[in-house]
Scaffold this motif. Structure first.
Motif, mmCIF file in Angstrom:
data_model
loop_
_atom_site.group_PDB
_atom_site.id
_atom_site.type_symbol
_atom_site.label_atom_id
_atom_site.label_comp_id
_atom_site.label_asym_id
_atom_site.label_seq_id
_atom_site.Cartn_x
_atom_site.Cartn_y
_atom_site.Cartn_z
ATOM 1 N N ASP A 200 0.845 -1.190 0.000
ATOM 2 C CA ASP A 200 0.000 0.000 0.000
ATOM 3 C C ASP A 200 0.887 1.248 0.000
ATOM 4 O O ASP A 200 2.119 1.165 -0.074
ATOM 5 C CB ASP A 200 -0.944 0.002 1.204
ATOM 6 C CG ASP A 200 -0.211 -0.097 2.537
ATOM 7 O OD1 ASP A 200 1.031 0.021 2.562
ATOM 8 O OD2 ASP A 200 -0.893 -0.282 3.572
ATOM 9 N N GLY A 201 0.259 2.417 0.070
ATOM 10 C CA GLY A 201 1.020 3.657 0.051
ATOM 11 C C GLY A 201 2.000 3.755 1.197
ATOM 12 O O GLY A 201 3.127 4.266 1.029
ATOM 13 N N ARG A 202 1.618 3.262 2.354
ATOM 14 C CA ARG A 202 2.506 3.317 3.522
ATOM 15 C C ARG A 202 3.787 2.505 3.263
ATOM 16 O O ARG A 202 4.888 2.948 3.588
ATOM 17 C CB ARG A 202 1.781 2.784 4.753
ATOM 18 C CG ARG A 202 2.562 2.907 6.052
ATOM 19 C CD ARG A 202 1.744 2.437 7.233
ATOM 20 N NE ARG A 202 0.627 3.331 7.504
ATOM 21 C CZ ARG A 202 -0.648 3.053 7.215
ATOM 22 N NH1 ARG A 202 -0.960 1.898 6.639
ATOM 23 N NH2 ARG A 202 -1.599 3.914 7.492
ATOM 24 N N LYS A 203 3.624 1.324 2.642
ATOM 25 C CA LYS A 203 4.780 0.481 2.352
ATOM 26 C C LYS A 203 5.702 1.157 1.343
ATOM 27 O O LYS A 203 6.943 1.101 1.481
ATOM 28 C CB LYS A 203 4.315 -0.870 1.801
ATOM 29 C CG LYS A 203 5.453 -1.863 1.552
ATOM 30 C CD LYS A 203 6.174 -2.216 2.842
ATOM 31 C CE LYS A 203 7.246 -3.253 2.605
ATOM 32 N NZ LYS A 203 7.997 -3.565 3.844
ATOM 33 N N LEU A 204 5.122 1.810 0.335
ATOM 34 C CA LEU A 204 5.937 2.490 -0.667
ATOM 35 C C LEU A 204 6.855 3.516 -0.019
ATOM 36 O O LEU A 204 8.052 3.596 -0.330
ATOM 37 C CB LEU A 204 5.051 3.171 -1.702
ATOM 38 C CG LEU A 204 4.145 2.277 -2.553
ATOM 39 C CD1 LEU A 204 3.304 3.132 -3.496
ATOM 40 C CD2 LEU A 204 4.950 1.247 -3.338
ATOM 41 N N PHE A 205 6.299 4.306 0.904
ATOM 42 C CA PHE A 205 7.105 5.361 1.505
ATOM 43 C C PHE A 205 8.013 4.840 2.613
ATOM 44 O O PHE A 205 9.005 5.486 2.950
ATOM 45 C CB PHE A 205 6.207 6.499 1.978
ATOM 46 C CG PHE A 205 5.738 7.354 0.829
ATOM 47 C CD1 PHE A 205 6.560 8.333 0.303
ATOM 48 C CD2 PHE A 205 4.504 7.136 0.245
ATOM 49 C CE1 PHE A 205 6.156 9.106 -0.776
ATOM 50 C CE2 PHE A 205 4.081 7.905 -0.840
ATOM 51 C CZ PHE A 205 4.917 8.885 -1.358
ATOM 52 N N GLU A 206 7.729 3.672 3.139
ATOM 53 C CA GLU A 206 8.703 3.033 4.022
ATOM 54 C C GLU A 206 9.969 2.719 3.234
ATOM 55 O O GLU A 206 11.092 2.947 3.717
ATOM 56 C CB GLU A 206 8.116 1.737 4.607
ATOM 57 C CG GLU A 206 7.095 1.964 5.713
ATOM 58 C CD GLU A 206 6.530 0.656 6.231
ATOM 59 O OE1 GLU A 206 6.968 -0.413 5.744
ATOM 60 O OE2 GLU A 206 5.629 0.700 7.099
ATOM 61 N N TRP A 207 9.794 2.185 2.010
ATOM 62 C CA TRP A 207 10.960 1.903 1.170
ATOM 63 C C TRP A 207 11.698 3.194 0.835
ATOM 64 O O TRP A 207 12.924 3.272 0.925
ATOM 65 C CB TRP A 207 10.515 1.226 -0.120
ATOM 66 C CG TRP A 207 10.093 -0.202 0.026
ATOM 67 C CD1 TRP A 207 10.504 -1.076 0.979
ATOM 68 C CD2 TRP A 207 9.186 -0.912 -0.819
ATOM 69 N NE1 TRP A 207 9.912 -2.305 0.787
ATOM 70 C CE2 TRP A 207 9.098 -2.239 -0.315
ATOM 71 C CE3 TRP A 207 8.444 -0.591 -1.944
ATOM 72 C CZ2 TRP A 207 8.300 -3.212 -0.910
ATOM 73 C CZ3 TRP A 207 7.644 -1.555 -2.545
ATOM 74 C CH2 TRP A 207 7.569 -2.851 -2.027
#
Length: 305
Positions: A200-207
């Motif tokens: 999800d979007g949260r995972k993208l910005f964690e990366w």
């Protein structure tokens, strides 16, 4: 000092608040949007409003769909995420339930007006908000007034085509290439990941925040595409500020990337098109409250306050 009820009808929840002339919030809450008919929705809105109906000057409602200017019945055109609302007189129905003035406006336009009154578009004469979700919503404010267009469709940026050589197709419109799913697709391609399950979007910005180089490349690709669309809008609207909202805009890395990639995009402009003003890109400031502020301001404008 008068008080108003602001209601924001979203695809997953209805957010509401009671605020005064200075936009100070006295009370707020939310309920899930799990209705299947206009009757159910109106019953829920009336339940929210009844405890305050003797203490408010009116209700401002932000909702998906198109609404014509000066339509006091608040008839929903193109119900958007709530397809069952198409053609329903939302404003009139709620006014009959609560006995107070009701103004209903498109959610993207409410967001733009809210950002103009209290957020990133403050003090601008011409400004635009783009909200990044599954598609690209938003609105345009000129001289303190939201631009609606002849059919209540102005600011529906999702429908801009990125490819004018072929017939318009969904894969070529800004809503498809600029929504958060396009960012996910770019990052997954750079990382060599075939499936998108659990990303999800949260995972993208964690990366991205962790310094993942492939994720950063995907973000930069996405930002260059997005900036190219902003330049099209700059040529048509010439706003002082583009405010970027929506879920993934909560992470400052998005707007940082848009600003960082803008010189690269502008470098391809040669000849007379070098004269295009450089877009000013800012992060929207109000989050979920923008629609509530904008809906109440629309109401106040109708009441001539």
């Amino acid at each position: 000092m008068k008080r108003y009820l602001g209601i924001d009808i979203g695809g997953t929840s209805i957010k509401w608040c009671v605020l005064d002339d200075d936009f100070a919030i006295a009370d707020r809450g939310s309920v899930p949007t799990d209705f299947e008919s206009p009757t159910d929705l109106i019953a829920a809105l009336a339940t929210i409003g009844r405890p305050y109906q003797d203490d408010i000057a009116g209700v401002g409602v932000s909702a998906p769909g198109g609404f014509y200017e000066n339509d006091l019945d608040g008839i929903v055109h193109r119900g958007g995420a709530l397809a069952y609302m198409d053609g329903f007189p939302l404003g009139r129905a709620l006014r009959e339930q609560l006995g107070v003035p009701v103004c209903v406006s498109n959610d993207g336009k409410c967001c733009a007006l809210g950002e103009y009154k209290r957020g990133a578009l403050r003090a601008t004469r011409v400004g635009a908000v783009l909200t990044v979700g599954t598609g690209i919503g938003g609105g345009i404010v000129i001289g303190g007034h939201v631009v609606r267009g002849a059919h209540g469709f102005a600011g529906e940026f999702s429908f801009m085509s990125n490819n004018t050589e072929d017939c318009v197709a969904v894969e070529h419109v800004f809503g498809f290439t600029g929504g958060w799913l396009a960012l996910r697709a770019a990052i997954l391609e750079e990382k060599g990941i075939a499936g998108s399950a659990g990303v999800d979007g949260r995972k993208l910005f964690e990366w991205i925040d962790a310094g993942d180089e492939a994720a950063r490349r995907g973000l930069e690709r996405y930002a260059r595409m997005f900036d190219s669309n902003l330049l099209n809008l700059q040529a048509v609207l010439d706003p002082e500020v583009f405010a970027i909202g929506g879920g993934i805009s909560a992470n400052p890395a998005l707007v940082e990337a848009l600003n960082q990639q803008l010189p690269t995009v502008l470098a391809h402009y040669t000849g007379f098109i070098r004269d295009i003003p450089h877009p000013v890109i800012r992060r929207a400031e109000l989050g979920n409250d923008a629609n509530l502020y904008g809906a109440v301001q629309e109401l106040r404008d109708i009441l001539h306050e």
